[in-house]
Design a protein around this motif. Structure first.
Motif, mmCIF file in Angstrom:
data_model
loop_
_atom_site.group_PDB
_atom_site.id
_atom_site.type_symbol
_atom_site.label_atom_id
_atom_site.label_comp_id
_atom_site.label_asym_id
_atom_site.label_seq_id
_atom_site.Cartn_x
_atom_site.Cartn_y
_atom_site.Cartn_z
ATOM 1 N N PHE A 113 0.801 -1.227 0.000
ATOM 2 C CA PHE A 113 0.000 0.000 0.000
ATOM 3 C C PHE A 113 0.835 1.278 0.000
ATOM 4 C CE2 PHE A 113 -2.285 -3.375 2.265
ATOM 5 C CZ PHE A 113 -3.417 -3.466 1.475
ATOM 6 N N GLY A 114 2.148 1.168 -0.093
ATOM 7 C CA GLY A 114 2.995 2.351 -0.105
ATOM 8 C C GLY A 114 2.937 3.071 1.228
ATOM 9 N N ASP A 115 2.957 4.388 1.167
ATOM 10 C CA ASP A 115 2.924 5.176 2.398
ATOM 11 C C ASP A 115 1.505 5.632 2.747
ATOM 12 O OD1 ASP A 115 2.561 6.889 0.327
ATOM 13 O OD2 ASP A 115 4.049 8.367 0.962
ATOM 14 N N SER A 116 0.528 4.805 2.407
ATOM 15 C CA SER A 116 -0.861 5.128 2.715
ATOM 16 C C SER A 116 -1.045 5.309 4.222
ATOM 17 C CB SER A 116 -1.784 4.003 2.223
ATOM 18 O OG SER A 116 -3.098 4.162 2.731
ATOM 19 N N ALA A 117 -1.528 6.481 4.619
ATOM 20 C CA ALA A 117 -1.705 6.765 6.043
ATOM 21 C C ALA A 117 -2.722 5.824 6.672
ATOM 22 C CB ALA A 117 -2.136 8.227 6.225
ATOM 23 N N GLY A 118 -3.783 5.498 5.934
ATOM 24 C CA GLY A 118 -4.801 4.592 6.473
ATOM 25 C C GLY A 118 -4.261 3.208 6.747
ATOM 26 N N ALA A 119 -3.437 2.690 5.810
ATOM 27 C CA ALA A 119 -2.865 1.357 5.988
ATOM 28 C C ALA A 119 -1.892 1.335 7.162
ATOM 29 C CB ALA A 119 -2.167 0.916 4.706
ATOM 30 N N LEU A 120 -1.028 2.330 7.252
ATOM 31 C CA LEU A 120 -0.063 2.378 8.349
ATOM 32 C C LEU A 120 -0.762 2.558 9.691
ATOM 33 C CD1 LEU A 120 2.708 4.594 6.702
ATOM 34 C CD2 LEU A 120 2.622 2.106 6.889
ATOM 35 N N LEU A 121 -1.807 3.372 9.714
ATOM 36 C CA LEU A 121 -2.556 3.560 10.957
ATOM 37 C C LEU A 121 -3.253 2.270 11.364
ATOM 38 C CD1 LEU A 121 -3.568 5.473 13.164
ATOM 39 C CD2 LEU A 121 -5.484 6.060 11.643
ATOM 40 N N GLY A 122 -3.823 1.553 10.397
ATOM 41 C CA GLY A 122 -4.467 0.277 10.704
ATOM 42 C C GLY A 122 -3.489 -0.728 11.276
ATOM 43 N N TRP A 123 -2.275 -0.752 10.713
ATOM 44 C CA TRP A 123 -1.230 -1.655 11.220
ATOM 45 C C TRP A 123 -0.876 -1.305 12.668
ATOM 46 C CZ3 TRP A 123 3.811 -0.680 12.899
ATOM 47 C CH2 TRP A 123 4.635 -1.790 13.035
ATOM 48 N N ALA A 124 -0.679 -0.016 12.944
ATOM 49 C CA ALA A 124 -0.274 0.409 14.285
ATOM 50 C C ALA A 124 -1.375 0.170 15.311
ATOM 51 C CB ALA A 124 0.108 1.891 14.263
ATOM 52 N N VAL A 125 -2.613 0.475 14.957
ATOM 53 C CA VAL A 125 -3.724 0.293 15.905
ATOM 54 C C VAL A 125 -3.899 -1.180 16.247
ATOM 55 C CG1 VAL A 125 -6.228 0.476 16.156
ATOM 56 C CG2 VAL A 125 -4.926 2.405 15.247
ATOM 57 N N ALA A 126 -3.859 -2.044 15.228
ATOM 58 C CA ALA A 126 -4.007 -3.477 15.487
ATOM 59 C C ALA A 126 -2.862 -3.999 16.348
ATOM 60 C CB ALA A 126 -4.064 -4.240 14.164
ATOM 61 N N ALA A 127 -1.634 -3.529 16.084
ATOM 62 C CA ALA A 127 -0.493 -3.976 16.876
ATOM 63 C C ALA A 127 -0.643 -3.560 18.338
ATOM 64 C CB ALA A 127 0.799 -3.402 16.290
ATOM 65 N N LEU A 128 -1.008 -2.311 18.578
ATOM 66 C CA LEU A 128 -1.157 -1.827 19.957
ATOM 67 C C LEU A 128 -2.292 -2.547 20.672
ATOM 68 C CD1 LEU A 128 -0.634 2.010 19.422
ATOM 69 C CD2 LEU A 128 0.960 0.377 20.449
ATOM 70 N N LEU A 129 -3.379 -2.822 19.957
ATOM 71 C CA LEU A 129 -4.509 -3.519 20.574
ATOM 72 C C LEU A 129 -4.113 -4.919 21.010
ATOM 73 C CD1 LEU A 129 -7.511 -3.585 21.286
ATOM 74 C CD2 LEU A 129 -7.971 -4.342 18.945
ATOM 75 N N LEU A 130 -3.397 -5.630 20.162
ATOM 76 C CA LEU A 130 -2.982 -6.993 20.514
ATOM 77 C C LEU A 130 -1.930 -6.980 21.601
ATOM 78 C CD1 LEU A 130 -3.966 -9.746 19.416
ATOM 79 C CD2 LEU A 130 -4.713 -7.749 18.111
ATOM 80 N N VAL A 131 -1.055 -5.987 21.624
ATOM 81 C CA VAL A 131 -0.091 -5.883 22.719
ATOM 82 C C VAL A 131 -0.827 -5.756 24.045
ATOM 83 C CG1 VAL A 131 1.615 -4.361 23.790
ATOM 84 C CG2 VAL A 131 1.840 -4.975 21.383
ATOM 85 N N ALA A 132 -1.821 -4.870 24.094
ATOM 86 C CA ALA A 132 -2.578 -4.666 25.332
ATOM 87 C C ALA A 132 -3.310 -5.929 25.766
ATOM 88 C CB ALA A 132 -3.564 -3.511 25.145
ATOM 89 N N LEU A 133 -3.869 -6.662 24.810
ATOM 90 C CA LEU A 133 -4.614 -7.870 25.154
ATOM 91 C C LEU A 133 -3.699 -8.986 25.646
ATOM 92 C CD1 LEU A 133 -7.227 -8.010 22.235
ATOM 93 C CD2 LEU A 133 -7.641 -7.393 24.625
ATOM 94 N N VAL A 134 -2.586 -9.203 24.945
ATOM 95 C CA VAL A 134 -1.695 -10.313 25.306
ATOM 96 C C VAL A 134 -0.978 -10.031 26.623
ATOM 97 C CG1 VAL A 134 0.317 -11.666 24.575
ATOM 98 C CG2 VAL A 134 -1.425 -11.021 22.901
ATOM 99 N N LEU A 135 -0.645 -8.775 26.890
ATOM 100 C CA LEU A 135 0.034 -8.448 28.147
ATOM 101 C C LEU A 135 -0.833 -8.756 29.360
ATOM 102 C CD1 LEU A 135 1.931 -5.111 27.404
ATOM 103 C CD2 LEU A 135 2.907 -7.373 27.856
ATOM 104 N N ARG A 136 -2.111 -8.831 29.170
ATOM 105 C CA ARG A 136 -3.011 -9.135 30.296
ATOM 106 C C ARG A 136 -3.022 -10.627 30.620
ATOM 107 N NH1 ARG A 136 -8.696 -6.242 29.236
ATOM 108 N NH2 ARG A 136 -9.013 -7.094 31.343
ATOM 109 N N ARG A 137 -2.492 -11.443 29.727
ATOM 110 C CA ARG A 137 -2.467 -12.885 29.957
ATOM 111 C C ARG A 137 -1.175 -13.259 30.677
ATOM 112 N NH1 ARG A 137 -5.967 -15.945 27.073
ATOM 113 N NH2 ARG A 137 -4.491 -17.697 27.139
ATOM 114 N N PRO A 138 -1.254 -14.154 31.650
ATOM 115 C CA PRO A 138 -0.036 -14.544 32.389
ATOM 116 C C PRO A 138 0.837 -15.471 31.560
ATOM 117 C CG PRO A 138 -1.912 -15.827 33.140
ATOM 118 C CD PRO A 138 -2.468 -14.819 32.176
#
Length: 229
Positions: A113-138
């Motif tokens: 997708f090149g430097d598409s802001a929407g694609a990069l934002l989607g990647w970052a949001v999904a990464a941060l969301l999964l980080v928050a979810l997995v960190l809650r698991r022991p």
């Protein structure tokens, strides 16, 4: 000159020729105002007819896949396979793998997708969301940190292998899909779903490493406290 529509008997003969030999694709008919023209008799709609070429395109893409792609697949399969059994990991090794996989997934987004802001934002949001979810698991109860050796004792798991294969096959399938249908990069569902999938893989990798580093920090604090006592 006006052309008449062929009889039913002639139509059946033409359809027989259509099935067995190079065939006619039109018949004469009388258009508005009595003007003679032609009309298609090919039973395949244009979309279905074009789809017949897709298996050939796919085969050409597979045959022309660079050999280094298969080498990357073997390397990732080997690295992931090593995680299937219990082993000891150093602090640096725990950090290197998530960074490498995050870089590979980010490259997958940029290459599609090149430097598409929407694609990069989607990647970052999904990464941060999964980080928050997995960190809650022991961590698994068998996970240990040896502060003296600066190594972790971890149980065997298939998660790293699945994440690596997920990133690899996402990259490959997306590349093939865009080669066959370049217009997909402009479809909202595709342009949001693919970066989010890459981000999810990266987030899980990063969170798994962060949990181990958190364990190391806690173990180091406990050792320091015991020495002070």
């Amino acid at each position: 000159m006006h052309l008449s529509r062929p009889s039913a008997r002639h139509s059946r003969r033409w359809l027989a020729l259509h099935a067995a030999h190079p065939h006619f694709v039109a018949w004469p008919w009388r258009g508005p105002g009595g003007i003679g023209t032609v009309r298609s008799i090919d039973p395949l709609p244009p979309l279905l007819s074009s789809n017949r070429t897709e298996p050939l395109m796919l085969m050409q893409i597979l045959l022309h896949t660079p050999k280094w792609v298969f080498a990357v697949f073997v390397l990732l399969a080997w690295l992931g396979g090593r995680q299937l059994v219990a082993n000891r990991l150093g602090l640096n090794r725990v950090l290197v793998m998530p960074v490498a996989m995050a870089g590979l997934s980010f490259f997958g987004v940029v290459s599609a997708f090149g430097d598409s802001a929407g694609a990069l934002l989607g990647w970052a949001v999904a990464a941060l969301l999964l980080v928050a979810l997995v960190l809650r698991r022991p961590l698994p109860p068998t996970t240990r940190y040896d502060a003296a050796a600066r190594q972790f004792e971890v149980a065997g798991t298939a998660v790293p292998l699945m994440l690596m294969m997920g990133i690899f096959f996402t990259k490959y399938v997306v590349g093939v899909s865009l080669a066959m249908h370049p217009e997909l990069r402009h479809h909202v569902a595709f342009a949001l779903g693919v970066p989010a999938l890459y981000g999810a893989f990266s987030g899980i990798f990063a969170a798994r490493a962060a949990r181990l580093w958190r364990l190391a920090a806690a173990s180091g604090a406990m050792v320091s406290g015991a020495r002070a006592a």
